[in-house]
Design an enzyme around this catalytic site. Structure first.
Site, short mmCIF file in Angstrom:
data_model
loop_
_atom_site.label_atom_id
_atom_site.label_comp_id
_atom_site.label_asym_id
_atom_site.label_seq_id
_atom_site.Cartn_x
_atom_site.Cartn_y
_atom_site.Cartn_z
N GLU A 42 -104.54 -30.21 -34.02
CA GLU A 42 -105.08 -31.56 -33.89
C GLU A 42 -105.87 -31.96 -35.13
OE1 GLU A 42 -105.59 -31.95 -29.02
OE2 GLU A 42 -107.36 -31.80 -30.30
N SER A 82 -113.22 -26.72 -23.33
CA SER A 82 -113.69 -26.40 -21.98
C SER A 82 -113.55 -24.93 -21.64
CB SER A 82 -112.90 -27.24 -20.96
OG SER A 82 -111.50 -27.01 -21.11
N ALA A 115 -114.61 -35.41 -23.21
CA ALA A 115 -114.61 -36.37 -24.32
C ALA A 115 -113.17 -36.65 -24.74
CB ALA A 115 -115.40 -35.83 -25.50
N HIS A 163 -101.75 -22.92 -23.31
CA HIS A 163 -100.34 -22.56 -23.15
C HIS A 163 -99.58 -23.68 -22.45
CE1 HIS A 163 -100.86 -18.07 -23.90
NE2 HIS A 163 -102.08 -18.57 -23.96
N ASP A 202 -93.41 -17.64 -21.89
CA ASP A 202 -94.64 -17.32 -22.58
C ASP A 202 -94.70 -15.80 -22.81
OD1 ASP A 202 -97.21 -17.68 -23.63
OD2 ASP A 202 -97.75 -19.12 -22.07
#
Length: 469
Positions: A370, A283, A345, A17, A117
C-alpha cells in the site's frame, strides 16, 4: 475450454492472507476464470463485495468454522485478529477441520486448479486424491520465502542441518549469493522466530504445501524482488510466478465522513504536501502501553506533523476515555501539529492524501505494498517474524529507515524521533524519497500488473489444464 476454467482458492484465516487471496480472485475473474473462494461466514462478510459485473465468476463459499470441545476460542472468533497469539493454535485446529466440507466440495465441483495458502496442508492430500493440480499462493515477500528456504530445510534432518539453533537465523542462508541483510538479529528476533517457525508444526505445514504444489505464485513483482525471485526458482525447482500488485480497494463504504473524520481530512488538506507522517500498526499487532508511550514521546520529540491511527491493546481495552491510552499532556504538547484517531481508520484514503509524505508502520507485506503505491518514505518498526525480514529488505533496497531496537525488541522514544527526522528531514531521507517515487512509478504502471503479471499466470494455468487433457 478456457472459459470454463475453474480455480478454487483456500486462504488461511488471517486478514493478511484473506485479502490478497480475494484480490487474486478478482484478477482471475477479470481474466474470465471462474473462482470459488473458500473461507468461513464471518470472514467472508468482512471482505469487500466483488464488482457486480464479476458476480457470475466469483463464488464466495462459506464453510462454518467447526467447534472443538474444550477449545478456548472466543465466540465468533474466525480469524487471527479475533484471538491472542496463544489462542491461535486453537484457531488453526478448528480451521483444519474445514478439510471435511472441503473434500466434499472438491468431489462435487472437480475444479481445474486449487490455489492454496502455505498453512492448509490438508489440501494437498485431498487434491491428490481427486487428481487436481495445486499451486501455492504466497502472500509474503519473496525475500521471506527465500529466507525460509527449500521445503527439505523446514523439517527433519534438513532442518537440523541448516537451522540447528536460533543463532543460525542471524545471517542470510547459503543459497543467497548476493549482498543481503535479510536475517534476524540475536535475541528476541531470532529466538522468537525459531521457536515459532522452526521448532514446531508450522514448518511441516509449509513444507508439505511446497512439496505438493506444481508452482508457486508470489504476491510481488520483479521490479522490487527480481533477485529473490530468481533464488526461489532455484531452491524450489519448480515454476515461481510473480503475480504483481493488485489494484487497491476503493475506500470502504463506511460512514467515516462523520464529524471527526471530516475534521481530520480538513486538517490534512491544510498541511504542506508530503510533510505529514502517518503512523499505523494495523489491527493484528496491538501495541502494549509502554510501546504506545514511547511512540508518543518519539512523535513529540520529532517536531514533525503526524496522523496516528491507534488501535488499543487488550490491556487498555477497559479504559473508557481513549485519551488515557496516551501519556498525560501528549495531546496538549502536540496540539495543532498532530492528530490521534483511536480505532478503525480509512488507511487507503489517508495514504492517498497529498499531505502524507512518510509512513511509520510494522512492515507487514500488505502495508508495504500500500505504501509503495504512494511513494512514501518508510520508517519501519517490525514486531514479528516476516515483518522483521521485510524491514531489512526495504532498508537494503533504499526505501526505508528502521527504528533501532534492543535485543528484547524494545525501542526508545529517542530512536523513534531520530528515525522520523532521518526519513523526513535529512539528505538520506531525500534519497529514500527519490527511490520511493521511482518504485511507485513501477508499482502503479497502468498495464504492468494485470496485463503482464496476471496474464502470464493465467496462461500458465491454462497451459497446465491443456497438458492434462
Amino acid at each position: 475450454m478456457d472459459k470454463d476454467l475453474h480455480v478454487v482458492l483456500v486462504p488461511y484465516a488471517a486478514f493478511g492472507h484473506l485479502f490478497p487471496f480475494f484480490h487474486l480472485s478478482i484478477a482471475l475473474a477479470e481474466a474470465g476464470i471462474r473462482v470459488s473462494f473458500i473461507s468461513t461466514p464471518r470472514n467472508i462478510q468482512r471482505l469487500p463485495k466483488p464488482p457486480s459485473e464479476l458476480s457470475a465468476f466469483i463464488n464466495l463459499v462459506a464453510f462454518p468454522l467447526p467447534v472443538i470441545d474444550g477449545s478456548s476460542l472466543p465466540e465468533g472468533a474466525e480469524a487471527t485478529v479475533d484471538v491472542s497469539l496463544e489462542k491461535e493454535v486453537d484457531l488453526r485446529a478448528a480451521y483444519d477441520l474445514l478439510c471435511h466440507p472441503f473434500k466434499k466440495f472438491i468431489a462435487n465441483e472437480s475444479p481445474n486448479w486449487i490455489g492454496v495458502d502455505v498453512f492448509p496442508h490438508w489440501v494437498i492430500d485431498i487434491a491428490a486424491n481427486f487428481r487436481v493440480p495445486v499451486f501455492c499462493f504466497s502472500v509474503v515477500s519473496a525475500a521471506t520465502m527465500v529466507f525460509r528456504g527449500p521445503p527439505e530445510c523446514l523439517t527433519g534432518e534438513g532442518l537440523k542441518k541448516v537451522r540447528p539453533s536460533p543463532e543460525s537465523l542471524t545471517s542470510p542462508p547459503e543459497w543467497v549469493t548476493f549482498p543481503s541483510s535479510v536475517a534476524f538479529r540475536r535475541g528476541a528476533e531470532a529466538n522468537g522466530s525459531y521457536y515459532l517457525y522452526y521448532n514446531g508444526h508450522l514448518g511441516e505445514r509449509v513444507s508439505k504445501v511446497l512439496n505438493g504444489c506444481k508452482a508457486v505464485a508470489v504476491h510481488t513483482c520483479k521490479e522490487i524482488e527480481g533477485d529473490y525471485l530468481e533464488v526461489l526458482e532455484k531452491i524450489y525447482q519448480k515454476p515461481v510466478i510473480p503475480v504483481g500488485f493488485f489494484p487497491l480497494d476503493q475506500p470502504e463504504q463506511r460512514d467515516y465522513h462523520d464529524e471527526e473524520w471530516l475534521k481530520i481530512f480538513n486538517w490534512l488538506d491544510q498541511q504542506k504536501p508530503k510533510s505529514v507522517v502517518f503512523v499505523g500498526f494495523g489491527s493484528t499487532c496491538k501495541l502494549s502501553k509502554d510501546q504506545v508511550h514511547e511512540i508518543a514521546f518519539g512523535l513529540e520529540l520529532s517536531n514533525l506533523p503526524f496522523l496516528w491511527s491507534l488501535i488499543k491493546s487488550e490491556e487498555a481495552s477497559e479504559i473508557v476515555d481513549d485519551v488515557d491510552v496516551l501519556p498525560p499532556s501528549f495531546i496538549k504538547n502536540t496540539a495543532g501539529r498532530g492528530l490521534v484517531c483511536i480505532g478503525w481508520a480509512p488507511q487507503v484514503e489517508i495514504l492517498a492524501n497529498p499531505a502524507i509524505g512518510g509512513s511509520m508502520f510494522h512492515a507487514g507485506w500488505g502495508s508495504v505494498i500500500e505504501n509503495l503505491r504512494y511513494g512514501h518514505r518508510l520508517i519501519v518498526l517490525p514486531l514479528v517474524f516476516d515483518q522483521i525480514l521485510n524491514a531489512r529488505l526495504l532498508v537494503d533496497k533504499g526505501l526505508a529507515v528502521q527504528v533501532e531496537q534492543n535485543e528484547d525488541g524494545s525501542f526508545s522514544r529517542d530512536a523513534i524521533a531520530k528515525c522520523l527526522r532521518q526519513a523526513m528531514a535529512s539528505e538520506e531521507g531525500n534519497q529514500i524519497g527519490l527511490k520511493a517515487a521511482e518504485v511507485a512509478a513501477a508499482v502503479n504502471h497502468p498495464t504492468l500488473h494485470q496485463e503482464h503479471y496476471i496474464s502470464e499466470f493465467v496462461q500458465y494455468l491454462k497451459n497446465g489444464v491443456r497438458a492434462q487433457n
